[in-house]
Design an enzyme around this catalytic site. Sequence first.
Site, mmCIF file in Angstrom:
data_model
loop_
_atom_site.group_PDB
_atom_site.id
_atom_site.type_symbol
_atom_site.label_atom_id
_atom_site.label_comp_id
_atom_site.label_asym_id
_atom_site.label_seq_id
_atom_site.Cartn_x
_atom_site.Cartn_y
_atom_site.Cartn_z
ATOM 1 N N ASN A 170 1.066 -7.111 -6.445
ATOM 2 C CA ASN A 170 -0.604 -7.169 -6.289
ATOM 3 C C ASN A 170 -1.209 -6.097 -7.291
ATOM 4 O O ASN A 170 -0.282 -5.392 -7.675
ATOM 5 C CB ASN A 170 -1.035 -7.088 -4.842
ATOM 6 C CG ASN A 170 -0.665 -5.913 -4.178
ATOM 7 O OD1 ASN A 170 -0.990 -4.974 -4.589
ATOM 8 N ND2 ASN A 170 0.166 -6.101 -2.829
ATOM 9 N N PHE B 205 -5.733 -0.506 7.137
ATOM 10 C CA PHE B 205 -6.757 -0.831 5.991
ATOM 11 C C PHE B 205 -6.732 -2.426 5.815
ATOM 12 O O PHE B 205 -5.799 -3.121 6.099
ATOM 13 C CB PHE B 205 -6.187 -0.161 4.548
ATOM 14 C CG PHE B 205 -6.814 1.063 4.215
ATOM 15 C CD1 PHE B 205 -6.698 1.999 4.914
ATOM 16 C CD2 PHE B 205 -7.433 1.017 3.136
ATOM 17 C CE1 PHE B 205 -6.901 3.310 4.496
ATOM 18 C CE2 PHE B 205 -8.312 2.521 2.631
ATOM 19 C CZ PHE B 205 -7.753 3.490 3.450
ATOM 20 N N LYS C 84 -3.716 -5.455 15.919
ATOM 21 C CA LYS C 84 -2.407 -4.616 15.176
ATOM 22 C C LYS C 84 -2.521 -3.265 15.973
ATOM 23 O O LYS C 84 -1.933 -2.243 15.658
ATOM 24 C CB LYS C 84 -2.668 -4.538 13.941
ATOM 25 C CG LYS C 84 -2.856 -5.660 13.201
ATOM 26 C CD LYS C 84 -2.275 -5.743 11.936
ATOM 27 C CE LYS C 84 -2.295 -7.088 11.356
ATOM 28 N NZ LYS C 84 -1.541 -7.321 10.119
#
Length: 414
Positions: free
Chosen positions: A220, A334, A352
């Site tokens: 990415n 993030f 999470k």
Amino acid sequence: MKARGRSSSSGVDLHGKKILLIVTGGIAAYKSAHLVRLLVRSGGEVRVVLTASASEFVTPLTFEVLSGNPVPAGLFAPRSEPGVRHVELATWAQRILVAPATADFLAKAAHGLADDLASTVLLAARCPVILAPAMNEGMWQNPAVRRNIDVLRGDGKHFIEPGSGALACGESGSGRMAEPEEIVRTLLSSFEPGDLAGVRFLISAGRTEEDIDPVRYLSNRSSGRMGFALAAEAKRRGAHITLVHGPVDVEPPDVDACTRVRNAARMKAALSKAFPRCNVLIMAAAVADFTPVTRADAKIRRVEGNLSLELKPTPDILAILGARKKKEQVVVGFALETGGGGRFANEKARRKACDYLVLNRVGERTGFSVETNQISVFKDGRKVLATGIVSKEEAAAAIIGQLAADVRLRRMKR
Ligand SMILES: Cc1cc2nc3c(=O)[nH]c(=O)nc-3n(C[C@H](O)[C@H](O)[C@H](O)COP(=O)(O)O)c2cc1C
């Protein structure tokens, strides 16, 4: 009249502080004149030493006028001058700044050479030394320069990493001296008691590369800038930093431990190993969500028609470490805004087990591969911080400021 000038975020300025600026022979020496003005405006008492090469670029007179102090002409003083020049300067200084620091000066400093006033003062000094290198990209990437920097870091010298962009030599790349404003900020923070001293941060940064075959991979556009800015900011505030990063486009900052990995599996291994000893985990890396089911041993050949690639999910590092989190550990995730905004962020934070979730916007001036960002920080389902479009350094300062205020961090501080 008190000089009006800069002070750090906690109000520290340079009044009563003695700064020795060593200017060495690079084109960026012209910026050092502005640096002296900023230092003097911040209240600092400034003395300047120029190498012989620096005097080819800028004149001693400029620095005498700006600093209000004479610039000594060399190592050997006239007999009429009391004391020994290099010893007097080395004991006078509370901080030594070297800006710009040439490749040559780094080499001399790394090897303890003392053949002119600048290198001899440096060798005699006991105060903290901050170096702001500047050189063309070829020099900056040269293994000899990298080795010298490692040696100097090992000796406890501090570095202000050069930026990238147009270089004065006409080339473009990394090696451009940090701006004088940033140098002053770093100097100011070196006088601050670190409010995060004793806190151990584990920070991931950059992207991962998932191999398809020996020459192709999935990845990415993450540049590593945001994670590196967070590491630099927490370090500036005195924290102990372990950095684990994948491929990046910029130089990592000066931290306590740094591991480079390539793919999601390796990143998971490195982070899992370091996680039990950290107080705060910041997962700023853009880890691939999928990886090829198999990696072809040979380059996949062109075929007629479509080619399907079968992907499997990578380990969800944030969720795995979130599940192992002890009560006193803080985990920061993030996320890239995908349209769901705050609802999406809160849901991800819950899933999470993150204490904080930082939401990045994806746009022309925000998100991946650019130098600016716009972030919102969520905690316990509530937005606790939001910035406009700011530099990644400013975004990092806001995020670390938020974490530093966390009551758990306060308790951890010794
Ligand atoms: C026009 C010009 C520009 C230079 N710019 C740089 C530079 O930016 N960084 C660097 O490390 N050396 C640069 N050099 C090379 C240094 O001036 C040279 O290595 C010198 O010996 C450094 O001496 P000093 O470290 O004692 O100041 C430049 C040389 C010239 C002629």
